[in-house]
Design an enzyme around this catalytic site. Structure first.
Site, PDB file in Angstrom:
ATOM      1  N   ASP A   3       0.812  -1.216   0.000  1.00 23.36           N
ATOM      2  CA  ASP A   3       0.000   0.000   0.000  1.00 23.36           C
ATOM      3  C   ASP A   3       0.844   1.264   0.000  1.00 23.36           C
ATOM      4  OD1 ASP A   3      -2.551   1.263   0.025  1.00 23.36           O
ATOM      5  OD2 ASP A   3      -2.178   1.785   2.121  1.00 23.36           O
ATOM      6  N   SER A   5       3.580   1.899  -1.689  1.00 30.20           N
ATOM      7  CA  SER A   5       3.927   2.227  -3.071  1.00 30.20           C
ATOM      8  C   SER A   5       2.727   2.786  -3.816  1.00 30.20           C
ATOM      9  CB  SER A   5       4.433   0.984  -3.809  1.00 30.20           C
ATOM     10  OG  SER A   5       5.587   0.490  -3.198  1.00 30.20           O
ATOM     11  N   SER A  48       3.534  -9.821  -5.696  1.00 25.21           N
ATOM     12  CA  SER A  48       3.147 -10.403  -4.414  1.00 25.21           C
ATOM     13  C   SER A  48       2.897 -11.884  -4.618  1.00 25.21           C
ATOM     14  CB  SER A  48       1.874  -9.741  -3.886  1.00 25.21           C
ATOM     15  OG  SER A  48       1.334 -10.475  -2.817  1.00 25.21           O
ATOM     16  N   ASP A  50       1.273 -13.664  -2.742  1.00 31.11           N
ATOM     17  CA  ASP A  50      -0.001 -13.999  -2.114  1.00 31.11           C
ATOM     18  C   ASP A  50      -1.167 -14.082  -3.091  1.00 31.11           C
ATOM     19  OD1 ASP A  50       1.417 -13.892   0.272  1.00 31.11           O
ATOM     20  OD2 ASP A  50       0.937 -11.788   0.570  1.00 31.11           O
TER      21      ASP A  50
END
Length: 184
Positions: A3, A5, A48, A50
């Site tokens: 968040d 960035s 990411s 995730d």
């Protein structure tokens, strides 16, 4: 990443016109250059493992992480089979069970714990019953995958070590854990 960035990029975009105006007023750029660059488009690539970012099919890093998980499982399976063990693999993913779920499908895991789907309160009994049935049918190994952010319905963490303890205490089954962490 994350968040910070995205927030920084959004702020920069919001300040762009005032920055161009300041450069024009101080004589560092011409009026033509200011007009040509009056609008700023920002494009970001989400990195990411995730796979937890809306609007994209797969984030950069997810496929590599999944490949590593399956590679580790492939290396564990012969040992688990020859020693008739259960292996509990803990995979990353924070609050997103994508890696655990897909790895569970690919490795044909017996049980998967993901943060988005907390198991019912009697999950230890269901897990043990499933493992018992698999062994009774001749299966020589068991794979259980736990996402690092897995929780029960009361919000209590479900960890690889916790799952191992349940299996060992209730079934007296030789069980090992592997926490993949940052190697994925």
């Amino acid at each position: 990443g994350g968040d910070g960035s995205l927030t920084g990029a959004n702020r920069f975009k919001g300040e762009w016109s005032s920055l161009v105006k300041e450069l024009l007023e101080t004589g560092k750029i011409t009026k033509e250059v200011a007009e040509k660059h009056s609008h700023l488009n920002i494009v970001g690539m989400v990195g990411s493992i995730d796979n937890d970012f809306c609007g994209t099919d797969m984030t950069i890093g997810t496929d590599s992480a999944l490949h590593r998980i399956v590679e580790v499982a492939d290396n564990i399976i012969p040992t688990a089979y020859s020693h008739q063990r259960a292996f509990v693999l803990e995979v990353m993913g924070r609050h997103c069970g994508y890696l655990a779920l897909v790895a569970g499908i690919v490795t044909e895991a017996d049980f998967v714990f993901a943060p988005e789907w907390p198991p019912e309160e009697d999950w230890p009994e269901k897990l043990c019953k499933k493992l018992e049935l698999e062994r009774q049918s001749g299966q020589r190994l068991n794979i259980i995958i736990v996402a690092e952010g897995a929780i029960d319905r009361q919000g209590n963490p479900i960890t690889a070590e916790g799952v191992k303890k349940i299996i060992v205490d209730r079934l007296e089954m030789d069980t090992r854990t592997t926490v993949l962490g940052h190697i994925q």
